[in-house]
Design a protein around this motif. Structure first.
Motif, mmCIF file in Angstrom:
data_model
loop_
_atom_site.group_PDB
_atom_site.id
_atom_site.type_symbol
_atom_site.label_atom_id
_atom_site.label_comp_id
_atom_site.label_asym_id
_atom_site.label_seq_id
_atom_site.Cartn_x
_atom_site.Cartn_y
_atom_site.Cartn_z
ATOM 1 N N VAL A 45 0.659 -1.104 -0.323
ATOM 2 C CA VAL A 45 0.001 -0.235 0.107
ATOM 3 C C VAL A 45 0.745 1.274 0.137
ATOM 4 O O VAL A 45 0.254 2.323 0.352
ATOM 5 C CB VAL A 45 -0.834 0.531 1.540
ATOM 6 C CG1 VAL A 45 -2.275 -0.687 0.824
ATOM 7 C CG2 VAL A 45 -0.345 0.080 2.388
ATOM 8 N N GLY A 46 2.359 0.851 -0.082
ATOM 9 C CA GLY A 46 3.185 2.013 -0.341
ATOM 10 C C GLY A 46 3.041 3.238 1.528
ATOM 11 O O GLY A 46 3.446 4.238 1.214
ATOM 12 N N CYS A 47 2.865 2.339 2.154
ATOM 13 C CA CYS A 47 2.553 3.376 3.536
ATOM 14 C C CYS A 47 4.267 3.585 4.104
ATOM 15 O O CYS A 47 4.173 4.680 4.838
ATOM 16 C CB CYS A 47 2.253 2.459 4.623
ATOM 17 S SG CYS A 47 3.056 0.668 5.088
ATOM 18 N N VAL A 49 6.345 2.239 6.066
ATOM 19 C CA VAL A 49 6.102 1.392 7.361
ATOM 20 C C VAL A 49 7.357 0.719 7.316
ATOM 21 O O VAL A 49 8.986 0.675 8.384
ATOM 22 C CB VAL A 49 5.674 0.625 8.289
ATOM 23 C CG1 VAL A 49 5.994 0.151 9.002
ATOM 24 C CG2 VAL A 49 4.325 2.026 8.001
ATOM 25 N N CYS A 50 7.533 -0.256 6.244
ATOM 26 C CA CYS A 50 9.048 -0.808 6.184
ATOM 27 C C CYS A 50 10.442 -0.335 5.817
ATOM 28 O O CYS A 50 11.395 -0.515 6.857
ATOM 29 C CB CYS A 50 9.296 -1.874 5.278
ATOM 30 S SG CYS A 50 8.349 -1.258 3.846
ATOM 31 N N ALA A 51 10.238 1.228 4.932
ATOM 32 C CA ALA A 51 11.529 1.896 5.882
ATOM 33 C C ALA A 51 11.567 2.530 6.609
ATOM 34 O O ALA A 51 12.493 3.173 7.014
ATOM 35 C CB ALA A 51 11.460 2.904 4.100
ATOM 36 N N TYR A 88 6.738 -5.196 10.665
ATOM 37 C CA TYR A 88 5.932 -3.957 10.438
ATOM 38 C C TYR A 88 5.152 -4.157 9.920
ATOM 39 O O TYR A 88 3.956 -3.049 9.337
ATOM 40 C CB TYR A 88 6.805 -3.198 10.920
ATOM 41 C CG TYR A 88 6.880 -3.099 12.077
ATOM 42 C CD1 TYR A 88 5.906 -2.712 13.483
ATOM 43 C CD2 TYR A 88 8.397 -3.589 12.739
ATOM 44 C CE1 TYR A 88 6.324 -2.982 14.814
ATOM 45 C CE2 TYR A 88 8.520 -3.698 14.234
ATOM 46 C CZ TYR A 88 7.789 -3.190 15.327
ATOM 47 O OH TYR A 88 7.936 -3.342 16.685
ATOM 48 N N CYS A 89 5.128 -4.657 7.917
ATOM 49 C CA CYS A 89 4.136 -4.451 6.621
ATOM 50 C C CYS A 89 2.909 -5.240 7.644
ATOM 51 O O CYS A 89 1.779 -6.783 7.525
ATOM 52 C CB CYS A 89 5.108 -5.190 5.536
ATOM 53 S SG CYS A 89 4.099 -5.671 4.238
ATOM 54 N N PRO A 90 1.913 -3.646 7.203
ATOM 55 C CA PRO A 90 0.634 -4.384 7.652
ATOM 56 C C PRO A 90 -0.163 -5.262 6.460
ATOM 57 O O PRO A 90 -1.136 -6.375 7.258
ATOM 58 C CB PRO A 90 -0.321 -3.288 6.978
ATOM 59 C CG PRO A 90 0.757 -2.190 6.149
ATOM 60 C CD PRO A 90 1.954 -2.439 6.865
ATOM 61 N N THR A 91 0.325 -5.625 4.947
ATOM 62 C CA THR A 91 -0.443 -6.390 4.350
ATOM 63 C C THR A 91 0.705 -7.389 4.462
ATOM 64 O O THR A 91 0.686 -8.659 3.125
ATOM 65 C CB THR A 91 -0.525 -5.433 3.047
ATOM 66 O OG1 THR A 91 1.153 -5.477 2.424
ATOM 67 C CG2 THR A 91 -1.475 -4.811 3.629
ATOM 68 N N LYS A 92 1.485 -7.465 4.572
ATOM 69 C CA LYS A 92 2.518 -8.790 4.224
ATOM 70 C C LYS A 92 3.233 -8.582 2.779
ATOM 71 O O LYS A 92 3.351 -9.296 2.135
ATOM 72 C CB LYS A 92 2.528 -10.251 4.659
ATOM 73 C CG LYS A 92 2.223 -10.129 6.188
ATOM 74 C CD LYS A 92 3.504 -10.322 7.307
ATOM 75 C CE LYS A 92 3.153 -9.949 8.830
ATOM 76 N NZ LYS A 92 3.369 -9.410 9.016
ATOM 77 N N ALA A 93 3.149 -7.327 2.930
ATOM 78 C CA ALA A 93 4.056 -7.737 0.506
ATOM 79 C C ALA A 93 5.117 -8.034 0.684
ATOM 80 O O ALA A 93 5.825 -8.052 -0.121
ATOM 81 C CB ALA A 93 3.538 -6.056 0.195
ATOM 82 N N ILE A 94 5.966 -7.756 2.221
ATOM 83 C CA ILE A 94 7.337 -7.889 2.156
ATOM 84 C C ILE A 94 7.681 -8.423 2.641
ATOM 85 O O ILE A 94 7.080 -9.001 4.560
ATOM 86 C CB ILE A 94 8.341 -6.125 2.264
ATOM 87 C CG1 ILE A 94 9.421 -6.241 2.426
ATOM 88 C CG2 ILE A 94 8.206 -5.848 3.831
ATOM 89 C CD1 ILE A 94 11.043 -4.977 2.451
ATOM 90 N N ARG A 95 8.618 -9.219 2.541
ATOM 91 C CA ARG A 95 9.441 -11.173 2.879
ATOM 92 C C ARG A 95 10.291 -11.526 2.721
ATOM 93 O O ARG A 95 10.918 -11.001 1.254
ATOM 94 C CB ARG A 95 8.027 -11.843 2.213
ATOM 95 C CG ARG A 95 6.644 -11.993 2.741
ATOM 96 C CD ARG A 95 6.038 -13.031 2.952
ATOM 97 N NE ARG A 95 6.307 -13.682 1.030
ATOM 98 C CZ ARG A 95 7.238 -14.768 0.626
ATOM 99 N NH1 ARG A 95 7.616 -15.203 1.877
ATOM 100 N NH2 ARG A 95 7.451 -14.177 -0.331
HETATM 101 S S1 SF4 Z 1 5.579 -3.317 2.017
HETATM 102 FE FE1 SF4 Z 1 4.332 -3.120 3.349
HETATM 103 S S2 SF4 Z 1 5.417 -1.628 4.943
HETATM 104 FE FE2 SF4 Z 1 6.999 -1.290 2.914
HETATM 105 S S3 SF4 Z 1 5.789 0.093 1.754
HETATM 106 FE FE3 SF4 Z 1 4.481 -1.696 0.977
HETATM 107 S S4 SF4 Z 1 2.765 -1.917 2.433
HETATM 108 FE FE4 SF4 Z 1 3.713 -0.177 3.686
#
Ligand code: SF4
Ligand code: SF4
Ligand code: SF4
Lengths: 174, 145
Positions: A45-47, A49-51, A88-95
């Motif tokens: 979702v481009g939030c 948080v990961c960065a 911390y990724c809310p959608t588990k997009a990064i693994r």
């Molecule tokens: S990978 Fe997850 S935490 Fe990082 S920007 Fe995308 S949704 Fe947010």
């Protein structure tokens, strides 16, 4: 004491060499070993948080000038494999995968990266760019999707506010 | 084939490994010790062995972010290693500064001061990754002798 050493020797004879066959053969990789990072652009979702939580400062989001979305980079040469991004990724997009094979020539130093394009969605009402929200996440926030919710999913926050206000009979001026 | 080439092709290729700690937290050094000392990973199967003097070394493994205090000492030891030599950066610290990047005491990356051949990122990399790096370094070394 003396007997126990015979037991160790006997077991060693029985089990054979304990040397890992790598690099001449396959090695054992635990399924949960933390290795190279992968990104799934469809669920991101481009939030950012990961960065923010990244211990190694390995993640970079660069907004495209045309407003179509973000370029998402993860540089393996500074990633600590800590797994904070995944946690911390809310959608588990990064693994984190269990791919630990990282050795490379120094010429490829800056090529050791993951790169994905995270596209923005467009508001169905005003065509404003907005974060792309995966369906799973919307369902999680708003509950079981109804026809009305499905319409709201496609709206930007401003249009959504106006629509909700209209539902309560408010008259909105442009 | 000239005499030199024929000798080269027959020469026993057993490089000596040497390790420089350029301000490492010890994590990568433990993994290096693991690849060398315990029979499970046994780096000596690749024909190489650790040595205690830079003057004997062929492949140098460098760990740590090259802190301001240790930079000149790293250069001094590196100069002692005879040519041809192959440099391997182990861990993200020497490659990019890692988690210490941007610190006042970590002004440079390793490849700013010496030519690096192979990088093995990880914090720390697992022994198999280090073995892979050493194998790559061996291939490079064979082209240089
Ligand atoms: S990978 Fe997850 S935490 Fe990082 S920007 Fe995308 S949704 Fe947010
Ligand atoms: S594993 Fe840790 S260092 Fe690597 S990208 Fe994720 S948060 Fe950053
Ligand atoms: S890469 Fe990580 S484990 Fe290795 S020296 Fe640097 S901080 Fe320590």
């Amino acid at each position: 004491m003396v007997l126990s050493i015979f037991k160790v020797l006997w077991n060693n004879l029985k089990q054979g060499p304990s040397t890992d066959p790598f690099p001449f053969g396959e090695t054992f990789t635990p399924a949960r070993l933390r290795g190279k990072v992968t990104i799934d652009p469809d669920s991101c979702v481009g939030c950012g948080v990961c960065a923010t939580v990244c211990a190694g400062n390995a993640i970079k989001h660069v907004e495209r000038e045309d407003g179509s979305g973000k370029d998402f980079y993860v540089w393996h040469n500074t990633c600590t494999f800590c797994g904070m991004c995944q946690h911390y990724c809310p959608t588990k997009a990064i693994r984190l995968t269990n791919d630990w094979s990282t050795a490379h020539c120094n010429e490829d130093k800056y090529k050791m990266k993951e790169q994905e394009f995270v596209a923005y969605a467009r508001c169905t009402e005003c065509n404003q760019a907005m974060p792309n929200m995966p369906h799973a996440m919307l369902d999680h926030i708003y509950g079981t999707p109804t026809k009305e919710l499905e319409t709201i999913y496609g709206l930007c926050p401003e249009c959504r506010r106006q629509k909700s206000a209209q539902q309560f009979g408010a008259h909105i001026h442009d | 084939m000239s005499i030199i080439d024929s000798i080269k092709s027959k020469a026993v290729r057993s490089p000596w490994l040497y390790r420089i700690n350029a301000g490492s937290c010890n994590g990568c050094d433990v993994e290096l010790a693991t690849t060398a000392l315990i029979p499970r990973y046994d780096v000596e199967r690749l024909g190489c062995k650790y040595c205690g003097s830079p003057k004997h070394a062929d492949i140098v493994l460098i760990t740590g972010p090259v802190t301001a205090m240790v930079k000149d000492k790293v250069l001094r030891v590196y100069e002692e290693i005879p040519e041809p030599k192959v440099t391997v950066a182990v861990g993200i610290c020497p490659i990019s500064g890692g988690v210490f990047r941007g610190s006042y005491s970590v002004p440079i990356m390793l490849d700013d001061i010496i030519p690096v051949d192979v990088n093995v990122p990880g914090c720390p990399p697992r022994p198999q990754a280090i073995l892979e790096g050493v194998a790559m370094a061996l291939d490079i070394w064979k082209t240089r002798i």
